[in-house]
Design a protein around this motif. Structure first.
Motif, short mmCIF file in Angstrom:
data_model
loop_
_atom_site.label_atom_id
_atom_site.label_comp_id
_atom_site.label_asym_id
_atom_site.label_seq_id
_atom_site.Cartn_x
_atom_site.Cartn_y
_atom_site.Cartn_z
N ILE A 136 -22.69 -4.62 -0.80
CA ILE A 136 -22.11 -3.33 -0.42
C ILE A 136 -20.95 -3.54 0.54
O ILE A 136 -19.89 -2.94 0.42
N ASN A 137 -21.13 -4.45 1.49
CA ASN A 137 -20.08 -4.72 2.47
C ASN A 137 -18.81 -5.26 1.80
O ASN A 137 -17.71 -4.80 2.08
N VAL A 138 -19.00 -6.22 0.90
CA VAL A 138 -17.84 -6.81 0.21
C VAL A 138 -17.10 -5.74 -0.59
O VAL A 138 -15.88 -5.63 -0.54
N ILE A 139 -17.86 -4.90 -1.29
CA ILE A 139 -17.23 -3.86 -2.10
C ILE A 139 -16.45 -2.89 -1.21
O ILE A 139 -15.29 -2.57 -1.48
N GLU A 140 -17.09 -2.45 -0.12
CA GLU A 140 -16.44 -1.47 0.75
C GLU A 140 -15.17 -2.02 1.38
O GLU A 140 -14.14 -1.37 1.40
N LYS A 141 -15.25 -3.26 1.89
CA LYS A 141 -14.11 -3.85 2.59
C LYS A 141 -12.96 -4.08 1.61
O LYS A 141 -11.80 -3.81 1.92
N THR A 142 -13.29 -4.57 0.41
CA THR A 142 -12.26 -4.84 -0.58
C THR A 142 -11.58 -3.54 -0.99
O THR A 142 -10.37 -3.45 -1.10
N LYS A 143 -12.43 -2.52 -1.19
CA LYS A 143 -11.90 -1.22 -1.59
C LYS A 143 -10.93 -0.68 -0.54
O LYS A 143 -9.84 -0.23 -0.87
N SER A 144 -11.32 -0.78 0.73
CA SER A 144 -10.46 -0.20 1.75
C SER A 144 -9.18 -1.02 1.91
O SER A 144 -8.13 -0.48 2.24
N PHE A 145 -9.25 -2.33 1.62
CA PHE A 145 -8.02 -3.13 1.64
C PHE A 145 -7.09 -2.69 0.52
O PHE A 145 -5.91 -2.44 0.72
N VAL A 146 -7.66 -2.56 -0.67
CA VAL A 146 -6.83 -2.23 -1.83
C VAL A 146 -6.17 -0.87 -1.66
O VAL A 146 -4.98 -0.72 -1.89
N PHE A 147 -6.95 0.11 -1.19
CA PHE A 147 -6.37 1.45 -1.09
C PHE A 147 -5.51 1.61 0.15
O PHE A 147 -4.51 2.31 0.13
N GLY A 148 -5.91 0.94 1.24
CA GLY A 148 -5.16 1.07 2.49
C GLY A 148 -3.84 0.33 2.43
O GLY A 148 -2.76 0.93 2.41
N ALA A 149 -3.91 -1.00 2.36
CA ALA A 149 -2.70 -1.80 2.32
C ALA A 149 -1.96 -1.55 1.01
O ALA A 149 -0.73 -1.61 0.95
N GLY A 150 -2.72 -1.26 -0.03
CA GLY A 150 -2.14 -1.07 -1.35
C GLY A 150 -1.12 0.05 -1.40
O GLY A 150 -0.06 -0.11 -2.01
N LYS A 151 -1.43 1.16 -0.74
CA LYS A 151 -0.51 2.30 -0.75
C LYS A 151 0.87 1.88 -0.25
O LYS A 151 1.89 2.24 -0.81
N MET A 152 0.85 1.08 0.83
CA MET A 152 2.08 0.61 1.47
C MET A 152 2.88 -0.26 0.51
O MET A 152 4.07 -0.05 0.28
N ILE A 153 2.20 -1.27 -0.06
CA ILE A 153 2.88 -2.21 -0.95
C ILE A 153 3.47 -1.46 -2.14
O ILE A 153 4.60 -1.69 -2.56
N LEU A 154 2.68 -0.52 -2.66
CA LEU A 154 3.11 0.24 -3.82
C LEU A 154 4.38 1.05 -3.50
O LEU A 154 5.37 0.99 -4.22
N ALA A 155 4.32 1.76 -2.37
CA ALA A 155 5.46 2.59 -1.99
C ALA A 155 6.72 1.74 -1.83
O ALA A 155 7.80 2.10 -2.31
N LEU A 156 6.56 0.57 -1.17
CA LEU A 156 7.72 -0.27 -0.93
C LEU A 156 8.28 -0.84 -2.22
O LEU A 156 9.49 -0.97 -2.37
N SER A 157 7.38 -1.17 -3.15
CA SER A 157 7.91 -1.77 -4.37
C SER A 157 8.70 -0.74 -5.17
O SER A 157 9.65 -1.08 -5.86
N VAL A 158 8.30 0.53 -5.05
CA VAL A 158 9.06 1.57 -5.73
C VAL A 158 10.44 1.72 -5.07
O VAL A 158 11.47 1.81 -5.75
N ILE A 159 10.46 1.70 -3.74
CA ILE A 159 11.74 1.81 -3.02
C ILE A 159 12.65 0.63 -3.37
O ILE A 159 13.85 0.79 -3.65
N LEU A 160 12.06 -0.57 -3.38
CA LEU A 160 12.83 -1.76 -3.70
C LEU A 160 13.45 -1.65 -5.09
O LEU A 160 14.62 -1.97 -5.30
N TRP A 161 12.63 -1.20 -6.01
CA TRP A 161 13.12 -1.07 -7.38
C TRP A 161 14.31 -0.13 -7.42
O TRP A 161 15.32 -0.40 -8.06
N PHE A 162 14.18 0.98 -6.67
CA PHE A 162 15.27 1.95 -6.64
C PHE A 162 16.54 1.33 -6.06
O PHE A 162 17.61 1.43 -6.65
#
Lengths: 697, 80
Positions: free
Chosen positions: A501-527
């Motif tokens: 449960i701990n591994v799933i929760e921590k991984t999930k929050s990494f993917v959604f937390g840090a992920g939002k940032m990386i995703l947004a930046l990659s869109v800006i970069l592309w633009f």
């Protein structure tokens, strides 16, 4: 039929198996969020009690008492004192552990005095016979004025009984166990007169803590005589603690019997080996090796799989959609952006798996104990070991892991130096540059020179972390007491369910937390890379065809011409004077600029810049292209030993991660520290890279 | 000079007598570090710091600096 709902708060000391009880009650029926405005984790779950009653269970952070000394503990008090909070519990469940009952009951008596119906859970009942402990439950229930559930969360025993007690919570008396006024009779009598309708213990908590509670702000206490000096308050808190222990000792003298025959147990045997002055360090070193092995070796297979899956997803999507701006955004911006997040899942999961096993088993406290003295020479704490190790995967969870360091100066230094450790995002950059500039030969016929270089870079990262910690320790003038209290919990076999449960929760929050940032930046970069101002960008096709009418690679030439005149190309050109002394051209400059969002985009940016068709093994094709690039100023190969080493050093030291800066801001509550990180680390990186290039060229 | 926890040898038991309340973390008090309670040094880390103690059945590690301000009395049980 309408299903009723009651709120339950799960409270307890750290290391009593509170989370296991929570997992037993709720299963996977839980969600993790944050308390508003702070980074303390909020865990909530639902438990079905009967066909027409369910309970919303809040797993509060572990705390030793209601005297808050950390953010986590503040959360507990704030909730329990605020009747208007939507999560305010109908029932409080205090989880204790059979072997540490004495200490655990301190918190219980405090909760009980808040006059909330309280159930006492005594966990790890399966160890009672093994430890020679027997309990007189009816006597304890009577003295503590509560209902007791003996539970073994490991074996899943006693959970149904606990559920029954929860259903019948209205039968539990809310009478306190201890008379709060006995702490200071005169003082409390005055309080009672001023606030006739309030619970005395609540008033006491409001006065001693930094929290406000419904309709009673501590700053608005009407009579200044209630205000006491900090020292007096601490003295009274000590008095309270002594009173509570007296009460608990008296109760347990009758209610608990311990057969001391089983005194020497597994704990002392394991302690002797794991904290041995030689073997202790050897074992710790071996465990570290295992962790690195898993992060960099075992996760490469799933990472390659994720990588190639996203590449095929990208080309599949392209073939399904009609060509256009939106398709380009999806295929070149969003999907590679998502891939950039997903590729780190295996490493993050492995890291959290090991950390969670080490913590669950009780071993982490031993490492903290072993390392404290050596770490203190650098202004760090024994507790800094955990963040520094986690930093090799990602600095973001690592910085969050510094929260349990009591000493502010030690914690701050740990936060500031953690980004020097070689995180997984540097790995792709290192591997491509090393393969370009370091010869693939063996040293003394034994060590692979490329592998050795990679290892040196890791050591360099750790070395720099310790060096700057030492430096900061000398510079920073922060007076804070050298508080350091580590509970040494019993060794336990980690519970599979908790770890998963701990591994799933921590991984999930990494993917959604840090992920939002990386995703947004990659869109800006592309633009920024796909659009540009002015005629040159718009008429790229005409201009290039006019200049090189006969070239075979017309499309590629057009693409790179466009890039040179795009927004990002203009940025790259404008910083060229600053990076030429380091041996880079404007294209590497762009890769460095984009790397400030996240380092791992370096390779991808170069790939776009050198306009390579993304087919086959991406790194190999980039490699071939890079190795033939010519530096327009010197006429040499662009990637030679001098510029390569310079780049490696730059990436080893520079602060190139916006998410890390954001986390530092969040954890230090000031922009000052992330700014210092950014300026110091990047400035140092620039200087070192400059010196290296000028010497080697 | 008064005897403190930092003077105890491994395995030695003592009774906590007194300490300067302002220099002791409250968390330690809550773990049971209070006058009258028993303390035993279980282990000392390499390089002599921190100390691993059993205080009133709680197992905790504290630094030498803190240990050296907690005054103790050798318990009779141990002298026998």
């Amino acid at each position: 039929m309408k299903v009723g709902n009651i709120n339950i708060a799960l409270i307890g000391n750290p290391n009593v198996g509170k989370t296991s009880v929570f997992n037993q009650l709720t299963g996977l029926n839980q969600q993790v969020g944050n308390y508003p405005g702070i980074t303390v984790e909020k865990k909530q779950g639902v438990c079905k009690l009967s066909s027409n009653l369910k309970a919303t269970i809040l797993d509060l952070p572990g705390t030793y008492s209601l005297n808050a000394s950390s953010l986590d503990e503040n959360v507990v008090i704030e909730l329990l004192l605020n009747k208007n909070d939507k999560d305010f519990p109908d029932v409080a469940i205090v989880v204790t552990e059979v072997e540490n009952l004495k200490r655990n009951l301190l918190l219980f008596t405090q909760i009980k005095d808040l006059e909330i119906p309280t159930i006492l859970v005594i966990n790890m009942s399966d160890r009672m016979s093994y430890k020679g402990i027997s309990l007189d439950i009816p006597y304890l229930e009577n003295q503590l004025k509560t209902k007791i559930a003996l539970v073994s969360s490991r074996k899943g025993e006693g959970i149904d009984n606990l559920k029954n007690l929860i259903i019948n919570y209205k039968n539990i008396t809310t009478e306190p166990c201890l008379n709060a006024s006995s702490i200071d009779v005169a003082y409390f009598n005055n309080l009672r007169r001023a606030f006739p309708n309030q619970s005395l213990y609540k008033l006491w908590l409001v006065i001693t803590q930094d929290v406000n509670f419904a309709n009673l702000n501590r700053n608005e206490l009407p009579n200044p005589s209630f205000a006491k000096s900090k020292e007096d308050l601490k003295r009274l808190q000590q008095k309270e603690t002594i009173k509570r222990y007296q009460f608990i000792n008296d109760v347990l003298k009758v209610g608990q019997k311990i057969d001391l025959a089983s005194a020497k147990d597994l704990r002392s045997k394991l302690d002797r080996i794991l904290m041995h002055k030689v073997f202790g360090y050897v074992i710790f070193f071996l465990i570290l090796m295992l962790i690195f092995q898993s992060i960099f070796d075992w996760s490469s297979l799933p990472m390659d799989f994720i990588d190639s899956s996203f590449v095929s997803l990208s080309s599949w999507t392209e073939s399904q959609l009609t060509a256009g701006v939106l398709t380009n955004l999806i295929v070149q911006g969003i999907i590679p952006g998502l891939g950039g997040i997903a590729i780190f899942i295996p490493q993050i999961a492995f890291l959290f798996l090991f950390i969670s096993i080490l913590e669950e088993s009780g071993y982490m406290s031993r490492v903290v104990f072993l390392m404290d003295k050596s770490m203190r020479k650098f202004g760090l704490s024994g507790k800094s070991v955990v963040p520094l190790i986690s930093g090799t995967a990602c600095a973001i969870p690592a910085i969050m892991a510094t929260r349990n360091i009591e000493n502010w100066k030690e914690r701050l230094i740990t936060i500031l130096v953690t980004p020097f450790t070689t995180c997984s995002a540097r790995l792709p950059v290192y591997s491509i540059i090393i393969s370009l500039v370091i010869p693939n030969t063996r040293l003394f016929g034994l060590f692979n020179l490329q592998g050795l270089t990679l290892m040196m870079l890791y050591l360099l990262g750790f070395g720099m972390a310790f060096f700057s910690a030492w430096l900061l320790n000398k510079i920073l003038k922060i007076q804070s007491k050298s508080y350091f209290v580590v509970e040494m919990p019993n060794y336990k076999l980690p519970m599979f369910k908790n770890v998963v449960i701990n591994v799933i929760e921590k991984t999930k929050s990494f993917v959604f937390g840090a992920g939002k940032m990386i995703l947004a930046l990659s869109v800006i970069l592309w633009f920024l890379a796909s659009y540009g101002p002015g005629e040159n960008f718009r008429n790229a096709r005409e201009i290039v065809s006019k200049q090189n009418p006969a070239t075979e690679h017309l499309e590629n030439e057009i693409a790179s011409y466009k890039l040179e005149n795009s927004y990002i190309g203009i940025i790259g050109k404008s910083i060229e004077p600053a990076i030429t002394p380091l041996g880079y051209d404007w294209k590497i400059g762009i890769a460095i600029v984009t790397s400030f969002a996240a380092r791992e985009v370096f390779v991808g940016t170069l790939a776009t810049i050198y306009s390579i068709e993304e087919t086959g093994d991406q790194e190999a094709t980039i490699k071939n292209k890079l190795s033939t690039e010519i530096n327009p100023i010197t006429g040499d190969k662009l990637f030679n030993l001098a510029s390569g080493v310079s780049l490696l050093l730059f990436y080893a030291f520079a602060m190139q991660c916006m998410s890390t800066l954001a986390v530092t801001k969040k954890e230090t509550n000031s922009w000052k520290w992330p700014a210092i990180q950014l300026v110091f680390m990047s400035g140092f990186a620039y200087t070192v890279a400059l010196i290296a290039y000028q010497i080697l060229k | 000079m008064n005897l403190t926890i930092s003077n105890l040898a491994i395995g030695q038991k003592a009774i906590i007598k007194d300490f300067d309340i302002n220099n002791i973390p409250l968390k330690l008090l809550e773990m049971g570090c209070l006058p009258g309670n028993m303390v035993e040094v279980i282990q000392i880390a390499p390089f002599g710091d921190p100390l691993y103690l059993n205080i009133n059945d709680s197992h905790v590690a504290i630094r030498l600096e803190t240990a050296s301000i907690i005054e103790v009395e050798i318990s009779k049980e141990n002298q026998l």
